[in-house]
Scaffold this motif. Structure first.
Motif, short mmCIF file in Angstrom:
data_model
loop_
_atom_site.label_atom_id
_atom_site.label_comp_id
_atom_site.label_asym_id
_atom_site.label_seq_id
_atom_site.Cartn_x
_atom_site.Cartn_y
_atom_site.Cartn_z
N LEU B 213 0.80 -1.21 0.00
CA LEU B 213 0.00 0.00 0.00
C LEU B 213 0.84 1.27 0.00
N ALA B 214 0.33 2.25 -0.71
CA ALA B 214 0.95 3.57 -0.73
C ALA B 214 -0.15 4.59 -0.94
N CYS B 215 0.02 5.74 -0.35
CA CYS B 215 -1.06 6.70 -0.43
C CYS B 215 -0.52 8.12 -0.33
N ARG B 216 -1.19 9.00 -1.04
CA ARG B 216 -0.82 10.41 -0.97
C ARG B 216 -2.09 11.16 -0.66
N PHE B 217 -1.99 12.08 0.29
CA PHE B 217 -3.21 12.81 0.62
C PHE B 217 -2.83 14.16 1.21
N SER B 218 -3.83 14.99 1.35
CA SER B 218 -3.56 16.27 1.99
C SER B 218 -4.35 16.34 3.28
N LEU B 219 -3.83 17.09 4.19
CA LEU B 219 -4.43 17.18 5.51
C LEU B 219 -4.43 18.65 5.90
N ASP B 220 -5.61 19.19 6.04
CA ASP B 220 -5.71 20.59 6.42
C ASP B 220 -5.76 20.61 7.95
N SER B 221 -4.62 20.95 8.54
CA SER B 221 -4.56 20.80 9.98
C SER B 221 -3.65 21.86 10.59
N THR B 222 -3.95 22.25 11.77
CA THR B 222 -3.10 23.23 12.46
C THR B 222 -2.10 22.55 13.38
N GLU B 223 -2.15 21.23 13.39
CA GLU B 223 -1.25 20.48 14.27
C GLU B 223 0.21 20.69 13.86
N PRO B 224 1.14 20.62 14.82
CA PRO B 224 2.55 20.73 14.46
C PRO B 224 3.02 19.47 13.74
N ARG B 225 4.13 19.59 13.06
CA ARG B 225 4.69 18.49 12.29
C ARG B 225 4.90 17.25 13.15
N GLU B 226 5.37 17.45 14.41
CA GLU B 226 5.68 16.32 15.29
C GLU B 226 4.44 15.45 15.50
N ARG B 227 3.32 16.14 15.65
CA ARG B 227 2.08 15.44 15.91
C ARG B 227 1.72 14.55 14.71
N ILE B 228 1.91 15.10 13.54
CA ILE B 228 1.57 14.34 12.33
C ILE B 228 2.56 13.17 12.17
N GLU B 229 3.82 13.49 12.42
CA GLU B 229 4.83 12.43 12.31
C GLU B 229 4.60 11.31 13.31
N SER B 230 4.10 11.70 14.50
CA SER B 230 3.95 10.68 15.54
C SER B 230 2.97 9.59 15.13
N ALA B 231 2.07 9.93 14.23
CA ALA B 231 1.12 8.92 13.76
C ALA B 231 1.86 7.76 13.12
N PHE B 232 3.02 8.07 12.56
CA PHE B 232 3.77 7.05 11.84
C PHE B 232 4.88 6.44 12.70
N SER B 233 4.90 6.82 14.00
CA SER B 233 6.07 6.46 14.80
C SER B 233 6.30 4.95 14.89
N PHE B 234 5.23 4.15 14.84
CA PHE B 234 5.43 2.70 14.95
C PHE B 234 5.90 2.06 13.65
N VAL B 235 5.71 2.80 12.57
CA VAL B 235 6.09 2.21 11.29
C VAL B 235 7.21 3.01 10.63
N ARG B 236 7.77 3.92 11.38
CA ARG B 236 8.76 4.86 10.84
C ARG B 236 9.86 4.14 10.03
N ASP B 237 10.32 3.01 10.60
CA ASP B 237 11.42 2.31 9.94
C ASP B 237 10.94 1.45 8.78
N ASP B 238 9.65 1.37 8.66
CA ASP B 238 9.09 0.42 7.71
C ASP B 238 8.24 1.13 6.64
N CYS B 239 8.57 2.38 6.39
CA CYS B 239 7.82 3.06 5.34
C CYS B 239 8.63 4.21 4.79
N THR B 240 8.26 4.65 3.61
CA THR B 240 8.89 5.85 3.05
C THR B 240 7.88 6.96 3.20
N LEU B 241 8.28 7.98 3.93
CA LEU B 241 7.32 9.00 4.30
C LEU B 241 7.83 10.37 3.86
N THR B 242 6.99 11.10 3.19
CA THR B 242 7.33 12.49 2.86
C THR B 242 6.22 13.37 3.39
#
Lengths: 104, 674
Positions: B213-242
């Motif tokens: 699976l791969a997905c591209r999307f937009s997120l209109d959010s006022t959250e800081p980058r860390e918060r968004i990144e934290s969603a991926f924290s368990f898979v950080r080493d197992d995905c390519t994230l931009t």
């Protein structure tokens, strides 16, 4: 049109191993039954029973649609529940699997 | 965020990198456009094209090169319609887009030199913008196009663009992309999700427990980058994230058609290979310094093993052998660093072929084969001009006008093939066309006119064709503004021979011509085969040696023309006697050996006194005064400080097949070189 194909309740990583050969059967049996079909025909699958979905399940549905496309069939899911719709949506596969854009 | 917030010195430092990168993207943009011409509906190419333009625009925005952003925005809008299938890529659109890529290049050049926009360029650009707007059906005249193009304005929306490709082990690690993305959806307004359905195999090929699976999307959010990144924290080493921060998210929401966002985005090879490959930029002269040192190391190591052998200490000899092997490995991998695929060079010709064909009113398809064949960078640099000349020639003189082709019973579309492959330690490039071929009578007539051949001489077809490469064979009445640029085929041949290469032309009247260029893979170091004649040492490139006939009485006879021949398994082999050829002043030995050499299709023998075996040869150029020395291409210093001469086997082969001439040069003089 009879809907003889149906998805199980569990469309998850635990089920995909067993689902794949079953769905392969669906596809391989196709040409004999619809030898005259020209153009992409609709292949309807009932999704009413689906209760649990994860990425592996959605992914296998895409694989099914690819295999059907190779036989010039279009997968159409009917009675899609909220769970499945939402999983497709977040993965950006609604258009592919459900033939809809994201609900706006 | 405004430009003034940026540290201006940082911008100045990073600008060259941006410019370099933008040029790379422009190049792929152009290549993709040309590729699309033959396959206009290819969705993956369209996506890659869009992404190239998008990246140029995005990074131009970061560096405040607003002219590029503004202009590229229009290009992007058109590309977007193309990939959404709202328009088809017509040849006219393709030409327009190619002009756009020229404009972007000019803008980037201007940004690099810090020039102000010159009015003529400005006007040209405005004209293209108008055509672009006409092409994509500009609908909102009230809104200035530039304002929604500038990313900083769109930034206010807080629109994050996230691109994630999950690793294949994800499911087996107990993770579920659906859960992660659903969590993200809770952080703001989730939109435009586009999954990569194309990356998922079909039922027969899929491993249902691997994740595709791969997905591209937009997120209109006022959250800081860390918060968004934290969603991926368990898979950080197992995905390519931009994650693209809002300031960088260039497409303003208004510009994204609703349809495009929901369509699956295919993973595209051309763009991916650019993303995936990681490079270190190294200055060419640093690399050259390493290679020079390596050359010295090879010589020194050969010297050391020679000394070691003289001591007859087996452990020392062994240690030296070990070093020798390592040096050889380093040599190979260092030379590998200089290797670049020829494809980039070939790809440049796509545009050229297209433009020239259009100008001549011909329809020509360019086919490129073996683009991933690698060869030394400096060889590539030197081969571009001769290749360009040959391609021009083929387009201009070789391939006929469509009508003539039809009359000749050929398809109206001409075909030009550029191919490359490795062959016995050298690279073989072919430029083949299916045009009219070479008119031998015309060539012969001109050669006679120019006094290149005697009036009554009879020549074989191959000899006639070869006349084209003779200096003085001017093609005056064929001059057009394309190929008559004062560079004759003799210059092409000289350039190629200067690279220790050779060029051959074959042609079939009415069917086309094929030019074969053979080039050494590298100019620096070769594996050689060392031989001795008297006190002189010579080296053959090892790959040209097919066998040796050692120390036996070989019956070498002279044929009617005074050429020497030897019998080899019932066949006559022309033999070059080095002692005679170069007038080496040493007494002939009783038992000489013959080294059998192959060059192209020619096989010949070389009479030598002793065989000294394989030798790593660092090629040193010969001084200019030896430029006229036929058959010798360079020199090398042996471990004991002696100089050995390296044979140019192709030229030597020519001498083998000709009758003994008057002119002889003494290569022995070279030994006095420092």
């Amino acid at each position: 049109m009879t809907t003889s194909y149906a998805l199980p309740a569990e469309l998850t990583i635990y089920a995909v191993g067993a689902l794949r050969p079953e769905w392969q059967q669906w596809v391989t049996k196709l040409p004999k039954r619809r030898g005259k079909a020209s153009g992409a025909a609709i292949f309807e699958v009932d999704a009413a029973a689906v209760l649990e979905v994860d990425g592996a399940g959605v992914q296998l549905l895409v694989a099914l649609s690819h295999s059907l496309a190779a036989r010039r069939r279009t997968l159409r899911l009917v009675n899609v529940g909220q769970t499945l719709a939402s999983a497709c949506e977040v993965l950006g596969l609604s258009a592919h699997l459900l033939g809809t854009g994201e609900p706006s | 965020m405004t430009d003034s917030d940026h540290d201006s010195s940082f911008i100045a430092e990073a600008l060259p990198a941006f410019i370099e990168e933008a040029r790379g993207h422009l190049q792929s943009l152009e290549a993709l456009l040309l590729e699309l011409e033959s396959d206009p509906a290819n969705r993956e190419l369209l996506d890659a094209l869009f992404r190239s333009a998008h990246t140029i625009k995005g990074s131009a925005g970061i560096f405040g090169v607003l002219a590029v952003v503004e202009f590229t925005h229009h290009v992007e809008t058109l590309l977007d319609q193309l990939r959404a299938g709202k328009q088809a890529l017509t040849p006219d659109l393709s030409t327009l887009l190619l002009e756009c890529s020229d404009q972007i290049r000019a803008l980037i050049d201007a940004a690099q030199s810090g020039q102000a926009d010159d009015p003529a360029m400005c006007a040209a650009r405005e004209e293209i913008v108008l055509r672009l707007q006409a092409a994509y059906g500009y609908t909102a005249p009230a809104q200035p196009a530039s304002s929604d193009a500038v990313p900083h304005v769109a930034a206010a929306a807080g629109l994050w663009r996230i691109d994630v490709r999950f690793g294949s082990e994800l499911f087996r690690n107990g993770m579920d992309p659906v859960a992660i993305l659903s969590y993200l959806r809770g952080l703001g307004t989730f939109a435009d999700a586009a999954g990569d359905a194309g990356a998922i195999p079909d039922l027969d090929a899929i491993d249902p427990e691997s994740c595709y699976l791969a997905c591209r999307f937009s997120l209109d959010s006022t959250e800081p980058r860390e918060r968004i990144e934290s969603a991926f924290s368990f898979v950080r080493d197992d995905c390519t994230l931009t994650i693209e921060a809002p300031a960088m998210a260039t497409p303003p929401p208004a510009q994204l058609p609703a349809k495009m966002g929901s369509e699956p985005v295919r993973c595209k090879e051309p763009a991916k290979s650019v993303d995936d490959a990681s490079y270190i930029r190294v200055q060419a002269d640093r690399l050259d310094a390493v290679i020079n040192l390596l050359g010295e190391l090879v010589i020194a190591s050969a010297g050391a093993s020679l000394l070691a052998r003289q001591t007859r200490q087996s452990t020392l000899i062994e240690a030296n052998q070990q070093i020798g092997m390592l040096v050889e490995e380093i040599r190979d991998s260092t030379l590998q660093l200089r290797m670049v695929p020829i494809g980039d060079t070939f790809a440049r010709f796509r545009r050229m072929v297209r433009d020239i064909a259009a100008k001549l009113g011909k329809d020509i398809a360019l086919e490129i084969r073996g683009g991933d064949t690698e060869l030394d960078k400096s060889v590539v640099e030197h081969i571009v001009d001769p290749l360009m000349h040959l391609v021009r020639n083929a387009l201009d003189h070789g391939i006929e006008m469509p009508d003539d082709r039809v009359l000749a019973g050929k398809p109206a579309q001409g075909k030009l093939t550029l191919s490359a492959c490795h062959e016995a330690g050298s690279i073989l490039m072919r430029i083949a066309d299916d045009g009219r071929g070479i008119d031998r009578q015309k060539v012969l007539a001109r050669a006679r006119e120019r006094g290149l051949v005697a009036q009554d001489a009879t020549l074989t077809d191959a000899q006639i064709v070869r006349l084209i490469f003779e200096p003085g064979f001017s093609t005056v009445d064929q001059v057009t503004d394309l190929s008559g640029r004062g560079v004759g085929m003799d210059v092409v041949r000289r350039n190629i021979e200067a690279l220790r290469g050779s060029i051959e032309l074959s042609s079939e009247p009415g069917r086309g011509s094929c030019i074969e260029i053979r080039l050494p893979l590298t100019l620096a170091i070769i594996d050689g085969f060392l031989v001795g004649v008297g006190p002189s040492k010579f080296i053959f490139p090892l790959e040209s040696v097919i066998e040796v006939i050692e120390g036996r009485e070989v019956a070498v006879q002279c044929d009617d023309f005074g050429r020497k021949v030897a019998g080899l398994r019932g066949q006559l082999l022309p033999v070059v006697d080095l002692r005679r050829l170069y007038e080496l002043e040493s007494a002939p030995v009783e038992r000489s050996s013959i080294v059998v050499i192959r060059t192209g299709t020619l096989r010949f023998g070389v009479l030598v006194d002793v065989l000294l075996g394989q030798h790593q040869t660092v090629i040193k150029p010969l001084a200019r005064i030896f430029g006229g020395l036929r058959g010798i291409s360079g020199s090398s210093i042996l471990g004991n400080g002696e100089v050995a001469l390296i044979f140019d086997v192709a030229a030597l082969g020519e001498r083998a097949s000709e009758t003994p001439g008057e002119k002889r040069l003494k290569p022995a003089a070279v030994r006095e070189l420092p």
